[in-house]
Design an enzyme around this catalytic site. Structure first.
Site, PDB file in Angstrom:
ATOM      1  N   GLU A 162       0.875  -1.175   0.000  1.00 51.86           N
ATOM      2  CA  GLU A 162       0.000   0.000   0.000  1.00 51.86           C
ATOM      3  C   GLU A 162       0.910   1.221   0.000  1.00 51.86           C
ATOM      4  O   GLU A 162       1.476   1.587   1.030  1.00 51.86           O
ATOM      5  CB  GLU A 162      -0.924  -0.012   1.230  1.00 51.86           C
ATOM      6  CG  GLU A 162      -1.925  -1.156   1.241  1.00 51.86           C
ATOM      7  CD  GLU A 162      -2.917  -1.098   0.099  1.00 51.86           C
ATOM      8  OE1 GLU A 162      -3.084  -0.011  -0.501  1.00 51.86           O
ATOM      9  OE2 GLU A 162      -3.520  -2.132  -0.228  1.00 51.86           O
ATOM     10  N   CYS A 176      -1.956   9.297   2.488  1.00 53.95           N
ATOM     11  CA  CYS A 176      -1.510   8.805   1.178  1.00 53.95           C
ATOM     12  C   CYS A 176      -2.514   9.092   0.071  1.00 53.95           C
ATOM     13  O   CYS A 176      -2.146   9.162  -1.105  1.00 53.95           O
ATOM     14  CB  CYS A 176      -1.222   7.306   1.235  1.00 53.95           C
ATOM     15  SG  CYS A 176      -2.633   6.299   1.726  1.00 53.95           S
TER      16      CYS A 176
END
Length: 456
Positions: free
Chosen positions: A210, A244
């Site tokens: 991720e 993110c």
């Protein structure tokens, strides 16, 4: 390293006992974890305040409450997910039945980041437990208070041969990566993701990455500007932009450029006050190194709004930069802070070309009332996931698997996606013994003719 090797072997031995595969064991572990999180709620909020100056509202909504909801959802659905799934069987296999079994990998390594130090450590752990794995967790050393709470909580709840937490810095991660894990789950930067993947390759260990990247946000000339400004300000400035999937840069249509920026300034003031550096609930930058890196970007383009910093408190106020080009340093890598560079465009093709010439982003956001425009953007750009007329919110849906593509990540999780990520899908054919199909054997008369009837 000897201790790590011993721990991994201990967990592998426990996994081979078969206890973690039992549904009641998994549900009990998940419920135990849920109760522990509720018991540690006050301590966790204080730890998140100490590490990142997160407000109680932000700590609960983006970290603790998020994890509790994930637990509730998975606990309620797990009895169905663990059952073998019957699938269709082709005519060539008449007499047999086909199934897919969800099988745990074994011992998983979970390396968590600092920006959401509780949520991004616990969410993958929930998936690992639900799928029947053992796990070793490595929380971030940059958020020591939260990492300590996680370690204490896990030690209190579980035996070390089932779930363990190992604290430390880069050298600890490197030592752990030398061990033969059955699965690796990493959340963090693209640069470190490459190191993780290289280490996994040595043992052919499957993994989920991720990562991140520069997530674009587009405001077309038909957008609801006031609402778009509020949602973009919130998505960009939550956790001081250390997210993110935060909008990394903004593409504004020239027809609404000036008006939107005024709406954005108003929205920032409404959400975080006219003096965000004096707002006790505005999140700080995680470290002096990251503060210095972000501060250097303030020299790019022209500061349209904000730009003030507080080195002592490691705080940077929400900042909007205009007159930005792709050649500016701020456009080279993911920003990961409360600074929003703005690019102006006239035709949508300019936007699509600009995005496509750079690595595939983790998220993308398009603000437009025109469905044709929405679909053109969605279908023209490869990205992990995103929103139409919103930012970040897709991350919170347990029905939407979350993950990147290419440079922004490999694999996905959340909800059933978390269970699937930590499960190997084992395909099984159960064949009848009441009769046999002769045409598959090489000695059958006119075998080629008969097999061509089925395989065309």
């Amino acid at each position: 390293m000897e201790n790590y090797h011993s721990l991994v072997n201990s967990q592998k031995s426990f996994f081979r006992s078969g206890k973690t595969k039992d549904l009641s064991f998994r549900l009990n572990a998940l419920n135990t974890l849920r109760s522990a999180i509720k018991n540690y709620e006050i301590d966790l909020m204080q730890a998140l305040r100490d590490d990142l100056n997160k407000s109680a509202f932000e700590a609960y909504s983006t970290e603790i409450g998020f994890v509790l909801e994930e637990l509730r959802f998975i606990i309620s659905h797990l009895p169905v997910w663990v059952k073998p799934k019957k699938v269709k069987t082709p005519l060539t296999h008449i007499g047999s039945n086909s199934y897919i079994y969800s099988e745990p990998y074994g011992v998983s390594l979970i390396i968590a980041p600092w920006n959401y130090p509780f949520q991004l450590a616990l969410a993958p752990l929930i998936g690992a437990i639900a799928a029947g794995n053992c796990a070793i967790m490595k929380p971030s050393e940059l958020t020591p208070k939260t990492s300590e709470i996680i370690a204490n909580m896990i030690q209190e709840c579980f035996s070390a041969d089932f779930i363990s937490v190992i604290q430390g810095g880069v050298e600890t991660s490197q030592a752990l990566l030398s061990e033969p894990f059955d699965y690796i789950f990493f959340t963090g930067s693209v640069a470190v993701g490459k190191i993780i993947m290289e280490a996994a390759a040595k043992n052919l260990t499957p993994l989920t990455l991720e990562l991140g990247g520069k997530s674009p946000c587009i405001v077309h000339d038909d957008a609801n500007l006031k609402l778009a400004a509020k949602r973009i300000a919130w998505g960009k400035c939550t956790n001081a932009g250390q997210t993110c999937i935060a909008p990394d840069y903004l593409y504004l249509h020239k027809n609404v450029h000036d008006e939107f920026l005024q709406q954005l300034i108003t929205a920032i003031a409404e959400l975080y006050g006219s003096e965000p550096l004096h707002n006790p609930n505005f999140t700080q930058i995680v470290s002096e190194r990251h503060f210095e890196r972000l501060s250097s970007f303030l020299k790019n383009g022209q500061v349209y709004h904000g730009g003030k910093t507080n080195r002592e408190k490691l705080m940077i106020e929400p900042t909007v930069l205009t007159k930005i080009t792709w050649d500016d340093p701020i456009m080279k890598d993911e920003i990961f802070g409360p600074i929003l560079p703005v690019l102006k465009y006239e035709k949508l093709s300019e936007v699509l070309d600009g995005i496509q010439q750079h690595p595939k982003p983790l998220s993308l956001y398009i603000f437009s009332e025109n469905e044709r425009i929405q679909e053109e953007v969605i279908n023209s750009v490869s990205f992990g996931g995103g929103c139409v007329n919103d930012t970040v919110y897709h991350f919170a849906s347990l029905h939407l698997p979350f993950g990147g593509v290419g440079p922004s990540g490999i694999g996905s999780y959340h909800g059933k996606g978390s269970f699937d990520t930590f499960s190997h899908k084992k395909s099984i054919l159960k064949q009848t013994t009441r009769f046999d199909i002769p045409f598959r054997y090489p000695n059958v008369k006119n075998g080629l003719k008969k097999i061509k009837m089925f395989l065309k």
